[in-house]
Design a protein around this motif. Structure first.
Motif, short mmCIF file in Angstrom:
data_model
loop_
_atom_site.label_atom_id
_atom_site.label_comp_id
_atom_site.label_asym_id
_atom_site.label_seq_id
_atom_site.Cartn_x
_atom_site.Cartn_y
_atom_site.Cartn_z
N GLN A 1 1.21 -1.52 0.18
CA GLN A 1 -0.20 -0.01 0.09
C GLN A 1 0.92 1.12 0.27
O GLN A 1 1.93 1.42 0.78
N ASP A 2 1.16 1.56 -1.25
CA ASP A 2 1.53 3.16 -0.58
C ASP A 2 0.58 4.37 -0.31
O ASP A 2 -0.63 4.09 -0.10
N THR A 3 1.04 4.78 -0.12
CA THR A 3 1.62 6.51 0.95
C THR A 3 1.44 7.67 0.84
O THR A 3 2.83 7.97 0.26
N GLY B 1 -4.68 11.33 -2.77
CA GLY B 1 -4.45 10.15 -2.16
C GLY B 1 -3.37 9.64 -2.54
O GLY B 1 -3.26 9.68 -4.12
#
Length: 411
Positions: A180-182, A192
């Protein structure tokens, strides 16, 4: 054209032309032509020689096919060969298999068997890549690893990158891992993380994710045996930060393995990065705009490719409807612009270099054409052949290349 909201908004270029503008541009461009042959369903087509091009269509729920004879540069439309959502398509390099990434909830990737004689497609499987449905699907990219043993998926809507195992016959196994990227950026479309591209480096130790929303290239650990992506303890994934509001879109390695090219959509620039394969670190070497001097109006870069010999790099610019060609230094990978040419239509969403290296196909999404360019193998320069086929809202192109008597691709 249907542009329903379940497709990722990150692929909609700023300042998208109106229908009136598109029609005016088509009328003024001699390179945009009607189909070479009336569109026919592939099931009814007789057996022919030549390679097959499979073309995804943005928001149309279709895959189209074209028969291409590379010796003479002739294109024959086979029309619609599948009715599935097709955000992106990818072909297996040695098996008669096409993978199609959809825009539905769940992040679906479909597996379709290719009939080489007719070009027809038959679904033989599918994989849901999202662990928790996002409510709005939106896979922005799928691509096979160099060994064709894993399929890499960029999920724009979910903000994640996924690895899916590929069996020896080309069928998909299960989802092996998901990261999961942030992060976010200043542009309204960067609320996002939005992964747009995933590639594995030549050492097969790292996976690089160009994240449009986070203004980052994330560097994840990659296990070449299990295909597992991981963040790398203790501080999470490495990352290369672009300027705020850049919108990283595409990555490509130079064949020397020491240079990486990054194309930013929102700022329409290309960066040459040094790749440290021992540490998994990217360092900036060069930034060049893909816009012409004095450019005004919409700014949007889309596609990136490197020639097999590494001598040339190609970029599409949707804001100017152009293709830009660069020469690349064999040692450093640094770029020099050598050509800027109209793309033959409107909104060059994507393009693909034929594996033989002598042809380039452009998916001009807004004008509804796939246009053919000749590539000079020595200079790298492009020549518009004036040939093309009509395809509704083409967004990407994959090749199924015919084999010779020994089973090797013919090019």
């Amino acid at each position: 054209m249907n542009t329903s909201s379940h497709f990722p908004s990150g692929d909609r270029p700023e300042g998208r032309p109106s229908r009136r503008t598109v029609l005016a541009t088509i009328a003024a461009s001699p390179a945009v032509i009607a189909p070479l042959l009336p569109a026919t369903r592939a099931e009814a087509a007789p057996e022919r020689h030549g390679d097959l091009l499979y073309i995804g269509t943005w928001g149309q729920g279709q895959v189209h096919a074209v028969r291409f004879e590379s010796d003479h540069g002739t294109m024959t439309s086979l029309g619609r060969v599948a009715e599935v959502s097709s955000n992106w398509v990818a072909a297996h390099p040695t098996r008669p298999v096409l993978y199609v990434a959809g825009g539905e909830q769940g992040g679906l990737v479909r597996v379709l068997r290719i009939d080489g004689a007719s070009g027809a497609l038959r679904q033989i499987g599918q994989v849901e890549t999202e662990s928790v449905p996002t409510g709005t699907g939106g896979l922005s990219y799928i691509g096979l690893t160099a060994a064709a043993d894993a399929l890499l998926v960029a999920d724009f809507a979910a903000g994640s990158a996924v690895a899916v195992a590929v069996d020896a016959d080309g069928r998909l196994g299960g989802v092996v891992s998901r990261v999961q990227d942030t992060g976010s950026g200043p542009h309204p479309r960067q609320a996002g993380p939005h992964p747009h591209h995933v590639v594995v480096d030549p050492s097969r130790r790292f996976a690089l994710v160009a994240d449009f929303g986070a203004d980052r290239v994330f560097v994840y650990d990659y296990d070449r045996t299990t295909h597992r992506l991981s963040a790398g303890p203790p501080d999470g994934p490495g990352a290369y930060a672009t300027a705020p509001g850049s919108g990283p879109r595409r990555l490509a390695f130079h064949p020397n393995g020491q240079a990486v090219y990054l194309l930013n959509e929102l700022t329409a620039d290309i960066q040459t990065l040094r790749w440290d394969a021992a540490r998994g670190v990217l360092t900036l070497r060069q930034v060049l705009s893909t816009n012409a001097p004095g450019h005004t109006g919409a700014t949007s870069a889309a596609e990136l490719a490197v020639s097999r010999d590494g001598h040339h790099v190609y970029v599409s610019n949707r804001g100017e409807n152009t293709l830009v060609v660069f020469s690349a230094d064999a040692r450093t990978g640094r770029l020099t612009e050598i050509q800027r040419v109209p793309c033959g239509g409107v909104t060059p969403w994507s393009f693909a270099l034929h594996p033989g290296g002598r042809w380039l196909f452009v998916a001009n999404e807004a004008s509804g054409t796939v246009n053919l360019f000749r590539v000079d193998p020595e200079s790298g320069r492009l020549t518009d052949t004036g040939a093309g086929v009509a395809v509704p809202a083409p967004d990407c192109i994959a090749f199924h290349v015919r084999a010779d008597a020994s089973g090797r691709p013919r090019f």
